[in-house]
Design an enzyme around this catalytic site. Structure first.
Site, mmCIF file in Angstrom:
data_model
loop_
_atom_site.group_PDB
_atom_site.id
_atom_site.type_symbol
_atom_site.label_atom_id
_atom_site.label_comp_id
_atom_site.label_asym_id
_atom_site.label_seq_id
_atom_site.Cartn_x
_atom_site.Cartn_y
_atom_site.Cartn_z
ATOM 1 N N LYS A 163 5.837 28.729 -2.628
ATOM 2 C CA LYS A 163 6.585 28.110 -1.239
ATOM 3 C C LYS A 163 6.710 29.479 -0.451
ATOM 4 O O LYS A 163 6.707 30.599 -1.017
ATOM 5 C CB LYS A 163 8.161 27.562 -1.717
ATOM 6 C CG LYS A 163 8.594 26.880 -0.521
ATOM 7 C CD LYS A 163 8.343 25.409 -0.409
ATOM 8 C CE LYS A 163 8.644 24.618 0.808
ATOM 9 N NZ LYS A 163 8.186 23.212 0.556
ATOM 10 N N ASP A 203 6.131 22.316 6.161
ATOM 11 C CA ASP A 203 7.578 21.948 5.712
ATOM 12 C C ASP A 203 8.314 21.810 6.924
ATOM 13 O O ASP A 203 7.967 21.752 8.081
ATOM 14 C CB ASP A 203 8.012 23.066 4.672
ATOM 15 C CG ASP A 203 9.218 22.530 3.892
ATOM 16 O OD1 ASP A 203 9.228 21.679 3.159
ATOM 17 O OD2 ASP A 203 10.458 23.075 4.078
HETATM 18 P P1 NDP Z 1 10.900 18.689 9.930
HETATM 19 O O1 NDP Z 1 10.958 19.964 10.563
HETATM 20 O O2 NDP Z 1 9.699 17.901 10.618
HETATM 21 O O3 NDP Z 1 12.445 17.690 10.052
HETATM 22 C C1 NDP Z 1 13.275 18.145 9.654
HETATM 23 C C2 NDP Z 1 14.353 17.443 10.316
HETATM 24 O O4 NDP Z 1 15.680 17.819 9.290
HETATM 25 C C3 NDP Z 1 14.724 17.688 11.507
HETATM 26 O O5 NDP Z 1 15.325 16.257 11.994
HETATM 27 C C4 NDP Z 1 15.942 18.643 11.520
HETATM 28 O O6 NDP Z 1 16.799 18.931 12.474
HETATM 29 C C5 NDP Z 1 16.782 18.172 10.108
HETATM 30 N N1 NDP Z 1 17.212 19.443 9.615
HETATM 31 C C6 NDP Z 1 16.706 20.797 9.409
HETATM 32 N N2 NDP Z 1 17.762 21.336 8.898
HETATM 33 C C7 NDP Z 1 18.688 20.760 8.822
HETATM 34 C C8 NDP Z 1 20.113 21.238 8.675
HETATM 35 N N3 NDP Z 1 20.512 22.275 7.989
HETATM 36 N N4 NDP Z 1 21.087 20.123 8.717
HETATM 37 C C9 NDP Z 1 20.666 18.832 9.294
HETATM 38 N N5 NDP Z 1 19.578 18.513 9.444
HETATM 39 C C10 NDP Z 1 18.482 19.444 9.476
HETATM 40 O O7 NDP Z 1 10.814 18.783 8.434
HETATM 41 P P2 NDP Z 1 10.180 17.680 7.404
HETATM 42 O O8 NDP Z 1 10.351 16.468 7.825
HETATM 43 O O9 NDP Z 1 8.663 18.125 7.290
HETATM 44 O O10 NDP Z 1 10.954 18.157 6.110
HETATM 45 C C11 NDP Z 1 12.287 17.567 5.514
HETATM 46 C C12 NDP Z 1 12.569 17.634 4.195
HETATM 47 O O11 NDP Z 1 11.595 17.133 3.614
HETATM 48 C C13 NDP Z 1 12.778 19.181 3.832
HETATM 49 O O12 NDP Z 1 13.652 19.347 2.769
HETATM 50 C C14 NDP Z 1 11.336 19.356 3.277
HETATM 51 O O13 NDP Z 1 11.331 20.434 2.307
HETATM 52 C C15 NDP Z 1 11.105 18.213 2.513
HETATM 53 N N6 NDP Z 1 9.562 17.784 2.149
HETATM 54 C C16 NDP Z 1 8.704 17.699 3.260
HETATM 55 C C17 NDP Z 1 7.194 17.668 2.962
HETATM 56 C C18 NDP Z 1 6.375 17.617 4.174
HETATM 57 O O14 NDP Z 1 5.183 16.962 3.552
HETATM 58 N N7 NDP Z 1 6.702 17.805 5.296
HETATM 59 C C19 NDP Z 1 7.083 17.387 1.545
HETATM 60 C C20 NDP Z 1 7.981 17.224 0.599
HETATM 61 C C21 NDP Z 1 9.092 17.664 1.111
HETATM 62 P P3 NDP Z 1 16.702 19.992 13.549
HETATM 63 O O15 NDP Z 1 15.590 19.377 14.482
HETATM 64 O O16 NDP Z 1 17.888 19.927 14.261
HETATM 65 O O17 NDP Z 1 16.303 21.210 12.753
#
Ligand code: NDP
Length: 486
Positions: A163, A203
């Site tokens: 990571k 991510d």
């Molecule tokens: P994105 O950046 O596309 O979206 C993240 C979302 O979560 C946004 O809406 C963001 O809001 C919100 N968010 C981020 N940090 C916080 C916080 N501290 N409190 C509340 N909301 C928050 O990321 P992903 O959708 O790709 O990833 C989301 C999760 O899924 C993560 O845990 C990631 O590790 C996990 N994941 C992702 C994968 C992938 O293929 N993308 C694979 C496996 C797991 P804001 O815009 O305000 O930051």
């Protein structure tokens, strides 16, 4: 056996005093005292990690969860302890940490920290996403790389765990700034990765745009066109279904869990957190299966739509987030019957839903929220994010015996399709959406089966945390044993 040992003792200086009874006692003492050192003392291992790596609470939390569930299985294999396998598996193979310097649009020079954790490559090249978010630090990335190792093992594909990321946040930055940052980041990271060494992906904060910029710089640096990153654009080696994979996979896993109870997604109201990649495609698959997404969120707050988020409304959210990079609160300007709750509020206290899909970030669902979900009649929680539920929340779900899957099982669809992207790049071929989706579905159902196999308890309740950890651990452990002390 006793006679044989007594014979041996007779030949020793102490022979005369030894009776059969005393010998029996000695053998039973031998069993307890000599087997004891082989036991993994999870608490001690954890205390040791805390002492050596203080101020990394997320890393400690992830290790604690895994050790607590694999201890029994581990202790069946004294050969693991002889080579200190557990410490070697908990501590990353190596950690790169570097300064990233870039110029903003005002001509000012900015610095950020960059990291790559190469956790374990026993079963394949290091593989795991890159996160760009202001909250990123070493401990968070170490927890993610540790989790990734078990997740990748569960997928059945040959991928180790890694990571990386930076405390740079793309939010509010211009396209040109994001490009300059990605290029500067890759100038450093580029020397540590490669298609057979370490293959990063997206991510939080890293989507197709950022992957494209990083790929461009890697290509320029190495003069090589290779599958060094996954999540690439379709025009330059990306896989169909990769953007959808994590969200779709989470809902495939949810469907498999519900099926064990003779239930289905159709007609169920679903609380979703996040509005990014994972949340969007989880919502899309819920809709396709006849479920009704009720909420979505970002770090500022959440929206609740009493009429449900329809296909048309989800299209609006996708455009808002992916094209205009807007905020979720803008939803209520477009759909005024919905409400927006700000101040970083979470959607878990809304009533009337049967399913919860945390798809935003770690520790976003605490014990209090878990109690509310259970009290409000939620029957299943499938994690799309990594470690979104706190240990207290997990305890609540498991004590209430509701269906609960940890991210390392239910969100493994993303890295699975990344693995399929690597295969397609190696073959220099592209598979159809149907082919990739069918493989994704197979992988998710296979992970579910493995969780049931290793996690079913005496009363029939499936402890998916234990199932995922044991299944993921055993494969990595066996590979490490076979490869010697390296
Ligand atoms: P994105 O950046 O596309 O979206 C993240 C979302 O979560 C946004 O809406 C963001 O809001 C919100 N968010 C981020 N940090 C916080 C916080 N501290 N409190 C509340 N909301 C928050 O990321 P992903 O959708 O790709 O990833 C989301 C999760 O899924 C993560 O845990 C990631 O590790 C996990 N994941 C992702 C994968 C992938 O293929 N993308 C694979 C496996 C797991 P804001 O815009 O305000 O930051």
């Amino acid at each position: 056996m006793l006679d044989f040992l007594q014979e041996l003792w007779k030949k020793s200086n102490f022979a005369a005093e030894i009776t059969k009874r005393e010998l029996k006692l000695k053998i039973s003492t031998y069993k307890t005292t000599t087997l004891k050192p082989f036991d993994m003392d999870a608490k001690k291992v954890l205390e040791d990690l805390k002492r050596r790596f203080p101020n990394e609470p997320e890393y400690h939390q992830a290790v604690e969860e895994v050790l607590g569930t694999i201890e029994e299985e581990y202790n069946k294999h004294p050969e693991f302890d002889k080579v200190n396998l557990i410490e070697r598996l908990c501590i990353p193979d190596r950690v790169y940490q570097f300064r990233v310097t870039w110029m903003d649009d005002k001509g000012q020079i900015q610095t950020n920290m960059g990291y790559r954790i190469q956790h374990n490559n026993a079963i394949g090249p290091y593989k795991g996403g890159i996160r760009f978010h202001s909250s990123v630090n070493l401990g968070i990335l170490k927890f993610l790389a540790f989790e990734q190792t078990f997740k990748n093992s569960l997928t059945t594909l040959p991928m180790g765990g890694g990571k990386g990321g930076s405390d740079f946040s793309p939010r509010g930055k211009s396209n040109a700034e994001v490009m300059r940052f990605c290029q500067a980041f890759m100038l450093e990271l580029g020397r540590h990765i490669g298609p057979d060494i370490d293959v990063p992906a997206g991510d939080i904060g890293v989507g197709g745009r950022e992957v494209g910029y990083m790929f461009g710089m890697y290509k320029k640096l190495t003069r090589e066109y290779s599958g060094v990153l996954t999540g690439k654009g379709l025009e330059f080696g990306g896989s169909l279904i990769r953007p959808e994979a994590t969200g779709y996979g989470t809902v495939y896993f949810l469907r498999a869990m519900l099926k064990t109870k003779g239930d289905e997604v159709k007609g169920k109201k679903v609380l979703i957190s996040g509005a990014g990649n994972v949340a969007q495609y989880a919502a899309e698959k819920v809709l396709q299966l006849g479920g009704i997404p009720m909420t979505m969120s970002d770090s500022n707050g959440y929206i609740y739509d009493p009429d449900g988020i329809t296909r048309e409304k989800l299209d609006y959210i996708m455009e808002l987030k992916n094209v205009y990079r807007g905020r979720i609160k803008e939803y209520v300007d477009k759909y005024p019957t919905a409400k927006y709750v700000g101040d970083g509020a979470k959607p878990w206290f809304e009533k009337g839903a049967q399913i919860a899909l945390p798809c935003a970030t770690q520790n976003e669902l605490n014990e209090e929220a878990a109690k509310a979900l259970v009290a409000n009649g939620v029957i299943a929680v499938a994690e799309g994010a990594n470690m979104p539920s706190t240990p207290g929340a997990i305890r609540v779900f498991q004590e209430a015996k509701i269906l609960y899957s940890p991210g390392k099982a239910s969100n493994a669809g993303g890295v699975s399709v990344s693995g399929l992207e690597m295969s397609q790049n190696s073959e220099r071929l592209s598979w159809t959406s149907e082919e990739v989706d069918a493989k994704l579905l197979w992988i998710m159902e296979n992970i579910h089966e493995n969780c049931v196999k290793y996690g079913t308890e005496a009363d029939g309740y499936v402890n998916y945390v234990k199932g995922a950890n044991v299944a993921g651990f055993m494969k990595v452990a066996k590979a490490m044993m076979a490869q010697g002390i390296v």
